[in-house]
Design a protein around this motif. Structure first.
Motif, PDB file in Angstrom:
ATOM      1  N   GLU A  66       0.841  -1.205   0.000  1.00  0.00           N
ATOM      2  CA  GLU A  66       0.000   0.000   0.000  1.00  0.00           C
ATOM      3  C   GLU A  66       0.877   1.256   0.000  1.00  0.00           C
ATOM      4  N   GLU A 109       2.641   2.585   2.371  1.00  0.00           N
ATOM      5  CA  GLU A 109       2.367   3.436   3.537  1.00  0.00           C
ATOM      6  C   GLU A 109       3.631   3.775   4.330  1.00  0.00           C
ATOM      7  N   GLY A 122       1.667   7.562   1.371  1.00  0.00           N
ATOM      8  CA  GLY A 122       0.874   6.420   0.917  1.00  0.00           C
ATOM      9  C   GLY A 122       0.981   6.128  -0.568  1.00  0.00           C
ATOM     10  N   ASP A 155      -0.776   4.096  -5.894  1.00  0.00           N
ATOM     11  CA  ASP A 155      -1.403   4.043  -4.573  1.00  0.00           C
ATOM     12  C   ASP A 155      -1.242   2.658  -3.935  1.00  0.00           C
TER      13      ASP A 155
HETATM   14 CA   LIG Z   1      -1.463   3.757  -0.762  1.00  0.00          CA
END
Ligand SMILES: [Ca+2]
Ligand SMILES: [Ca+2]
Length: 466
Positions: free
Chosen positions: A48, A50, A85, A251
Motif C-alpha cells: 500500500e 504506507e 501512501g 497508490d
Molecule cells: Ca497507498
C-alpha cells in the motif's frame, strides 16, 4: 412533452444502471478499497506504500541504463520514493550514465513471483510527448517473450490505455492487445487490473473488462514491473512541450488468488537472501508438510523466521493448515568470506570501449562489461596468487547467460570447470561452496538468454589467499 422527457430520462437512467450492473458482474463485485478485501479471494501479496521508504523485501529499484527499445532514460533509485501512501516514480530531464533523462523503475524480480491470480494497481500516470508509464509482468525465468502489459499509456495520448500480451519464441513473436479510450488518465487515479487463470488472461480498467486473451496463457510464475520510460521507439522523444519533472504515482499493488476450500497459499519474502521451498506448489492441500530453507546472500547469515511463523530453525518444517505469509530474516555475517582482489587476465571481446572487461571488476554497480553479441564469450580474471575460491557472485545486467561455466586455472592455459549450468536466471547469481584452489578464474558463456551479449555489472570472487 415534459412528462415524456422525464419518462425517457428515467428509462435511460434505468438502462444505464442495468448496463453498469452487467459490467460489474464480470469484475469483483464486493470490494472494500481501504483493505483490498474481495469475497472469494485471498490477498496473497500487496504493497500500500504506507511506509517511509521502499520495502526492499518486496521491490528492487533499477539503477541502470537499460538497453532496449532505444529508450532515453537512466533508471535511478533517486527517482523512486514513497510519499504519503504513494509510490512516486519521477521522470526528469538531467544527464546520468550517458543518458539525457532519468526516471524510475521498480520490480519484484527475485522477490515476489506468482502464477495465476488477479493484480490490481491504482495509479495516476504522467503525461506529455515521450513519456511511457507502464505496469507489466515478465516470467521469473528471465526469458522474453512472454510479457503481459497490464497498462501502458503514451504520454501524448493520455486518454488511451494499451493492454497487451506478447508470446512466442524469440525471434518469432506474437501479440494480442486492445486500446481502451477513456478520460485523461493523467488527471486522477484509476485502477488497472489483470486476471489470469489457466484458461485466459483478462484486462480491466476501473473494474470494467476490456480484453481477454485465450490464444496464449502462460503457465509459469511472473514478476511485476512498474516504470515510466522516457523516449524510445514507441513513444518517440520528448519535445519542447513535454514538461519535466513528471510523476507516476501508485497508490497500491495488490495480488489476489482464488480461495479454494481446503487449500492454502504460502507467500515467502526475504531480503539479503532467498528461501527454497519443497515442494514448491502454487497452492497446498490441507496438512501438507513443507520444508523451507533460508539461504543467505554472501556476507549474511540467517537469523529468524517472522510473520505467521516465529522460529530460529533452518530448515523449517511446517504443516499447511491455513494461508501463511512468512519472512526470512538475515543479518550481516562477520565471519563471511572476503572478496578477493582481481585484475583482468583476458577477455574474448567487448561490445564497446566504455563496456570493456575492467568494468566487471571495478566495484561499481553502474559500470559493466558487455561482450560481442555471439556465443561463446568469456572473461578471465587473475587473482594475483593461488587462492582458496569459496564463492562467486555474478551481477547481471538485462543481458545474461542462460548456459555458462565457471572455470579455474593455475596458468591461464589449462582450465578446469568447477561449476556449470544451463538454467541461468540472471539478476544476482551466487555460486557457493566451490572450494577450488587456483590463481585464475573465468566465466565462460555458452548460450545467451537475450539477443544481446553477456553483460555483467560485476563479477566478484570470494575466499582467501593461500
Ligand atoms: Ca497507498
Ligand atoms: Ca562495474
Amino acid at each position: 412533452m415534459n412528462h415524456m422527457r422525464t419518462n425517457k430520462t428515467l428509462k435511460i437512467k434505468i438502462i444505464l444502471i442495468f448496463l453498469s450492473l452487467i459490467a460489474c458482474n464480470s469484475c469483483l463485485a464486493q470490494t472494500d478499497i481501504s483493505t483490498g478485501s474481495h469475497e472469494g479471494w485471498y490477498l496473497l501479496w500487496h504493497d500500500e506504500f504506507e511506509g517511509k521508504v521502499l520495502d526492499e523485501s518486496k521491490w528492487r529499484a533499477e539503477d541502470a541504463a537499460l538497453t532496449k527499445n532505444n529508450e532515453m532514460q537512466y533508471y535511478t533509485p533517486e527517482d523512486v520514493w514513497l510519499d504519503n501512501g504513494f509510490l512516486v516514480l519521477r521522470s526528469e530531464k538531467r544527464s546520468m550514465g550517458k543518458r539525457m533523462y532519468t526516471s524510475g523503475l521498480v520490480e519484484t524480480r527475485n522477490k515476489f513471483v506468482f502464477q495465476y491470480g488477479r493484480v490490481e494497481i491504482r495509479a495516476q500516470v504522467p503525461q506529455g510527448k515521450g513519456l511511457l508509464p507502464a505496469h507489466w509482468m515478465l516470467p521469473a525465468t528471465g526469458l522474453w517473450p512472454p510479457e503481459i502489459d497490464i497498462m501502458e499509456v503514451l504520454g501524448h495520448q493520455p486518454n488511451v490505455v494499451h493492454m497487451t500480451a506478447h508470446w512466442g519464441v524469440w525471434p518469432d513473436r506474437e501479440k494480442k492487445g486492445e486500446m481502451f479510450m477513456g478520460s485523461d488518465f493523467s488527471q486522477d487515479f484509476h485502477e488497472y487490473a489483470m486476471e489470469w487463470d489457466k484458461d485466459s488472461i483478462k484486462w480491466f480498467v476501473d473494474g470494467k473488462q476490456h480484453l481477454e486473451v485465450d490464444e496464449y496463457v502462460p503457465h509459469e510464475p511472473f514478476y511485476i514491473i512498474l516504470n515510466t520510460a522516457v523516449g524510445g521507439d514507441w513513444p518517440g522523444s520528448p519535445n519542447s512541450k513535454t514538461q519535466f519533472p513528471q510523476e507516476h504515482k501508485i497508490d497500491y499493488v495488490r495480488v489476489y488468488v482464488p480461495e479454494i476450500p481446503g487449500k492454502y497459499y504460502l507467500n515467502v519474502m526475504a531480503e539479503n537472501g532467498k528461501v527454497d521451498v519443497l515442494p514448491k506448489l502454487t497452492v497446498y492441500p490441507k496438512n501438507k508438510k513443507i520444508k523451507l530453507w533460508a539461504r543467505p546472500q554472501i556476507g549474511y547469515k540467517f537469523s529468524t523466521w517472522s510473520g505467521d511463523i516465529k522460529s530460529p530453525k533452518n530448515p523449517l518444517v511446517l504443516s499447511m493448515k491455513e494461508h501463511k505469509q512468512i519472512i526470512a530474516n538475515f543479518i550481516p555475517d562477520e565471519n563471511a568470506w572476503k572478496k578477493l582482489a582481481a585484475k583482468i587476465s583476458k577477455v574474448s571481446s567487448s561490445e564497446a570501449e566504455d563496456l570493456s572487461a575492467r568494468y566487471a571488476i571495478d566495484n561499481n554497480l553502474k559500470t559493466r562489461w558487455s561482450s560481442a553479441f555471439s556465443d561463446p564469450q568469456w572473461l578471465q580474471i587473475d587473482l594475483g596468487k593461488k587462492c582458496l575460491i569459496k564463492a562467486v557472485r555474478l551481477n547481471w545486467e538485462t543481458a545474461f547467460a542462460r548456459a555458462y561455466k565457471i572455470q579455474v586455472s593455475d596458468d591461464a592455459k589449462d582450465w578446469k570447470t568447477i561449476y556449470s549450468t544451463s538454467r541461468g536466471q540472471g539478476a544476482i547469481e551466487e555460486i557457493k561452496d566451490l572450494n577450488a584452489k587456483a590463481r585464475y578464474i573465468a566465466i565462460y558463456g555458452i548460450t545467451r538468454a537475450r539477443e544481446f551479449g553477456y553483460s555483467l555489472w560485476e563479477f566478484e570472487v570470494f575466499g582467501k589467499e593461500l
